[in-house]
Design an enzyme around this catalytic site. Structure first.
Site, PDB file in Angstrom:
ATOM      1  N   ASP B 199       0.894  -1.145   0.000  1.00  0.00           N
ATOM      2  CA  ASP B 199       0.000   0.000   0.000  1.00  0.00           C
ATOM      3  C   ASP B 199       0.938   1.201   0.000  1.00  0.00           C
ATOM      4  O   ASP B 199       1.571   1.494   1.019  1.00  0.00           O
ATOM      5  CB  ASP B 199      -0.874  -0.001   1.264  1.00  0.00           C
ATOM      6  CG  ASP B 199      -1.809   1.205   1.316  1.00  0.00           C
ATOM      7  OD1 ASP B 199      -1.527   2.201   0.617  1.00  0.00           O
ATOM      8  OD2 ASP B 199      -2.799   1.163   2.052  1.00  0.00           O
ATOM      9  N   HIS B 200       1.040   1.867  -1.136  1.00  0.00           N
ATOM     10  CA  HIS B 200       2.120   2.854  -1.266  1.00  0.00           C
ATOM     11  C   HIS B 200       1.988   3.991  -0.258  1.00  0.00           C
ATOM     12  O   HIS B 200       2.946   4.689   0.020  1.00  0.00           O
ATOM     13  CB  HIS B 200       2.200   3.394  -2.697  1.00  0.00           C
ATOM     14  CG  HIS B 200       1.110   4.346  -3.049  1.00  0.00           C
ATOM     15  ND1 HIS B 200      -0.075   3.937  -3.597  1.00  0.00           N
ATOM     16  CD2 HIS B 200       1.011   5.679  -2.906  1.00  0.00           C
ATOM     17  CE1 HIS B 200      -0.846   4.991  -3.778  1.00  0.00           C
ATOM     18  NE2 HIS B 200      -0.221   6.068  -3.379  1.00  0.00           N
ATOM     19  N   HIS B 262      -5.905   2.657   2.178  1.00  0.00           N
ATOM     20  CA  HIS B 262      -5.167   3.814   2.712  1.00  0.00           C
ATOM     21  C   HIS B 262      -5.781   4.344   3.999  1.00  0.00           C
ATOM     22  O   HIS B 262      -5.079   4.609   4.978  1.00  0.00           O
ATOM     23  CB  HIS B 262      -5.141   4.957   1.688  1.00  0.00           C
ATOM     24  CG  HIS B 262      -4.608   4.560   0.348  1.00  0.00           C
ATOM     25  ND1 HIS B 262      -3.623   3.632   0.191  1.00  0.00           N
ATOM     26  CD2 HIS B 262      -4.926   4.995  -0.906  1.00  0.00           C
ATOM     27  CE1 HIS B 262      -3.353   3.506  -1.093  1.00  0.00           C
ATOM     28  NE2 HIS B 262      -4.137   4.311  -1.778  1.00  0.00           N
TER      29      HIS B 262
END
Lengths: 374, 511
Positions: B199-200, B262
């Site tokens: 999950d960047h 996120h």
């Protein structure tokens, strides 16, 4: 930049008022009239003992302000200046901050003193330091290690930044510097800009042994060659090679055993567990001063392996890894030369109590002591 | 996690260690993610001396490219989307960059890949270590992993060369599919320590800084609980629309695209207890406890959620179309582009403190922020309206852009009378640190090569987040569809969202 002379006397409260007035000056407000923000991460006290140093300090601080906004106090000692009280000039530098619309400002206070008035500088500096911010003293050139001015300025500081590349009496000053950390009553970190300059080299040498399979060969090093270049009319920057040797000896727990001066450099020897290590520092003519190449040779059961690093064009180096019985790996890598502002920034960022440099310096001093037969 | 022996030469250096020799193999190598993010990030790591000398990159995709074509395309990507392009360093990087053409279901392709990797191991000394990065659609994850496993390209053992597999979100499209995906990946093919769910957001410096702020400072943690915190708002606002991703977004919507991953991660980082160590399992153990403690504040999701879809409007002076007018979007689409929720955490620290989450597309500006709103003082000394202008204390953590922290507190207005007003104290990372932070993918790719899973999402986190989001989606399924569009582009979302927080006597922060 706005500059204003102050009267003949040093009045700390007046300097602060003048700085505030400069911050409120129309040219330092944001386009919507917002007052600029004062930003500091450090009190930086720079000492200029020559006119050339002062100009260089100011130019370097300009470049530093983007990344390390500081209250900079430049204490200049000018032996040609007529005797009298020191004088002060104040400046602020403001710049817009990204897309925020805000402007941020850093402050510079230049103190100018004659040789006789220099003894007043530490007490003036003390009054100008911002509370609760770390204090760093930067002494370009060769620090006057016998001058009480240095120790008085260091009293509120936690770090002294010097640059051994500028030492005229290299071996003597390195040895003297190495004793500083044991000086009673002085609790400071030492940082050398030449040490910071060597970070890319140290990073790449360390990388050879990040692979857990390689850790054995770290104990099998038998020869290290360091090539230094001396440009026409310039210096070879031997300090770089000496610090690399000191670093390896201190980190790898070796013991200095020999130091020989040769026509083109030095040969140094150290004892490691299970064997000896030879260092060959060779100085030859070249365009760029400083280390040009480092080759590290190990010998294990499978034979000899060589790890080498060679500076190439600007900011690029070549890594070669020739492990016994395997194909040679060649790779280009970044091997940057940092400018003085970048070196100073990294010197400020060095962690407190980080003693790797001081350990390395101590080993350099140990080698130098062998050379002089002490 | 691989345990590296300490390298004595690393003492005092900024980089603690570089990865062991390895090959990174990217599936979906001709796609946008590879060109825009992955290869620029790998090149940047090479430029920053964070890759080992024995490193190679292999791209795998269906397109019939040669090594040289792949290198050319990747160079263009780095020049356009990367940083620090230096011709000599790029040329050295690309000499060890290869391309292997194959469809993802062709066993012969995997046999060719295996041969190629073996030859790279011989030439480059990469030691058989592999990171397989699946930059593909989620429908390919299982097929690729199965083929890698059957082709003998995965080593599940604790000894010998290591294999790691990085997968991109979405990890499933609901709880059931996420559980199925995890079960399949982990049944015979991989172990959990080999799966790196990326999950960047977690690779962003400012997200990691939430942990630094909370756990490296003594002044915040004592008031970081329901005794002092009145409520928390987490906002992820985007000014862009679907940006050519309509195909994916139509099936996902705002809740799957942003909340499930996120925003749940932000919630977990803000609300978690201090971990015992800063390592993968200790951090993730605490995050999962937060997600497990999520409590829904009412029977009907309509009471504590709001959703919306943007209509036409104006953003920064430019007219933008409605969602339903975007290319690839059904003209009668019911997909939500805005979502807000109120959640409670049923644990000692946060009992009774609401967490409000909101995310939307085509909002007035791009901003991600976590705001901790504190309770009022128990007894106000200043009377007769002196404090009527005083707002509650707020600690706001700005994740992007203009990353920083601001604290709102009351101060006396100068003058003979006692009048108080709220003032803000701002800290901006850009001022104190100046240097550009590394791209999130640089950090995450490096961690994958180092075998550090701290910033990757564990199986139980994914499933728990889906369980929360699936509950919301199931609830929405029982309600009437929203009347779309219900907010204009360039506004802060639908009226229903304002009502959601207004019912509690609060308002969304003006950002």
């Amino acid at each position: 930049m706005v500059a204003q002379p102050t009267p003949d006397t040093i009045d700390v409260a007046r300097i602060e008022r003048e700085l505030l007035a400069l911050l409120h000056a129309p040219e330092n407000l944001s386009p919507d009239g917002q007052q600029a923000a004062r930003t500091h991460v450090v009190n930086l006290v720079a000492v200029a003992t020559a006119e050339a140093h002062r100009e260089r300090i100011l130019a370097t601080l300009d470049r530093l302000s983007d990344h390390h906004p500081s209250r900079a106090i430049i204490a200049t000692v000018d032996p040609t200046r007529p005797a009298g009280r020191p004088e002060a000039r104040v400046q602020v530098h403001c710049r817009p901050l990204g897309t925020t619309g805000m402007r941020i400002c850093v402050e510079q206070i230049v103190l100018e003193s004659s040789a006789g008035g220099a003894r007043q500088l530490p007490s003036i500096v003390l009054g100008l330091l911002l509370a609760d911010l770390p204090v760093v003293v930067w002494w370009p050139g060769e620090p006057a290690l016998r001058d009480p001015l240095l120790y008085d300025l260091l009293e509120p500081a936690y770090r002294l930044i010097a640059d051994s590349a500028e030492f005229i009496h290299l071996e003597r000053s390195l040895t003297a510097l190495s004793t500083l950390r044991r000086r009673p009553g002085l609790a400071i970190d030492l940082v050398d800009l030449t040490w910071q300059r060597l970070t890319p080299w140290r990073d790449l040498i360390a990388q050879f042994w990040d692979d857990r399979r390689g850790s054995t060969s770290l104990r099998q090093i038998e020869r290290i060659e360091i090539d230094l270049c001396r440009p026409p009319g310039g210096r070879s920057q031997r300090c770089e090679a000496l610090l690399i040797v000191g670093w390896l000896v201190s980190r790898l727990d070796w013991r200095p055993t020999g130091f020989t001066r040769l026509p083109d450099g030095y040969e140094m020897r150290a004892k490691r567990r299970g064997g000896d290590v030879t260092f060959r520092l060779r100085i030859s003519a070249g365009a760029r001063a400083g280390i040009n190449a480092i080759r590290i040779q190990t010998r294990g059961r499978r034979g000899a392996s060589v790890f080498s690093l060679q500076a190439q064009e600007a900011s690029v180096g070549e890594i070669r890894v020739a492990l016994a019985g395997q194909s040679e790996i060649v790779r280009q890598t970044r091997l940057e030369s940092l400018n003085e502002a970048e070196l100073l920034a990294s010197a400020i960022d060095t962690l407190r109590g980080e003693i790797v440099f001081e350990d390395a310096l101590e080993e350099v001093a140990a080698f130098l002591a062998l050379s002089s037969g002490r | 996690m691989a345990v590296a022996q300490a390298n004595p030469l690393r003492a005092g250096l900024r980089v603690e260690r570089t990865p062991e020799p390895c090959v990174v193999v990217i599936f979906g190598a001709t796609g946008d993610l590879t060109r825009r993010k992955l290869v620029p990030a790998l090149y940047s790591l090479a430029h920053e001396r964070q890759l080992p000398p024995n490193f190679a990159l292999v791209g795998v995709a269906r397109r019939d490219w040669s090594d040289d074509e792949f290198r050319r395309e990747m160079r263009a990507g780095v020049e356009r989307f990367g940083r620090n392009m230096h011709p000599a360093i790029w040329e050295s990087f690309e000499r060890h960059t290869y391309y292997c053409q194959s469809s993802f279901d062709d066993p012969d392709g995997y046999a060719r890949l295996k041969e190629r990797l073996a030859s790279i191991d011989r030439e480059r000394g990469t030691g058989g270590n592999r990171v397989f990065y699946l930059a593909t659609g989620p429908e390919n994850f299982l097929e690729i992993t199965r083929n890698l496993s059957e082709g003998g390209l995965i080593n599940r053992a604790d000894t010998g060369p290591w294999t790691r597999v990085v997968i991109e979100k979405p990890f499933g499209h609901d709880l059931v599919s996420a559980q199925r995906l995890n079960r399949s990946l982990l049944s015979h093919m991989l172990r959990e320590r080999q799966v790196f769910r990326i999950d960047h957001y977690l690779g962003k410096e400012t997200v990691q800084n939430i942990l630094a702020l909370r756990f490296a400072n003594v002044i915040f943690e004592p008031v970081w609980n329901g005794t002092y915190v009145e409520h928390v708002q987490i906002t992820v606002a985007e000014s862009v629309g679907v940006e050519g991703r309509a195909g994916y977004y139509e099936g996902a919507g705002a809740i799957r695209d942003m909340v499930q991953n996120h925003m749940m991660q932000l919630l977990a980082l803000v609300a978690m207890e201090p971990p015992t160590h800063f390592d993968a399992d200790a951090v993730r153990d605490e995050k999962i406890k937060v997600l497990r403690s999520v409590e829904f504040p009412g029977r009907s999701v309509g009471e504590w959620t709001a959703r919306g879809q943007y209509g036409p409007g104006t953003i920064a002076g430019a007219s933008v179309p409605a969602y339903r007018q975007e290319t690839g979007v059904a003209p009668d689409s019911g997909t939500e582009t805005y979502v807000s929720l109120k959640l409670l955490l049923n644990n000692w620290r946060w009992a009774g403190t609401p967490f409000y989450l909101r995310h939307g597309k085509r909002l007035p500006k791009r901003i991600t922020e976590v705001a901790i709103a504190f309770k009022k003082v128990p007894h106000m000394l200043f009377r007769d309206g002196a404090a009527s202008n005083l707002e509650q204390n707020v600690l706001a953590l700005r994740i992007q852009p203009d990353e920083g922290i601001s604290i709102r507190f009351g101060a006396k207005v100068p003058g003979a009378n006692v009048r108080l007003r709220s003032v803000n104290m701002d800290f901006l990372y850009g001022v104190a640190f100046g240097a550009d932070p590394a791209d999130a993918y640089e950090r995450l790719l490096l961690d994958a090569m180092l075998g550090d899973q701290t910033l990757f999402i564990r199986r139980d986190e994914v499933e728990q987040a889906w369980s929360i989001v699936s509950h919301v989606m199931d609830g929405w399924g029982k309600l009437l569809p929203i009347s779309s569009p219900n907010y204009a582009s360039g506004t802060w979302g639908p009226e229903e969202s304002d009502d959601l927080i207004r019912r509690d006597g609060r308002a969304w922060r003006r950002l």
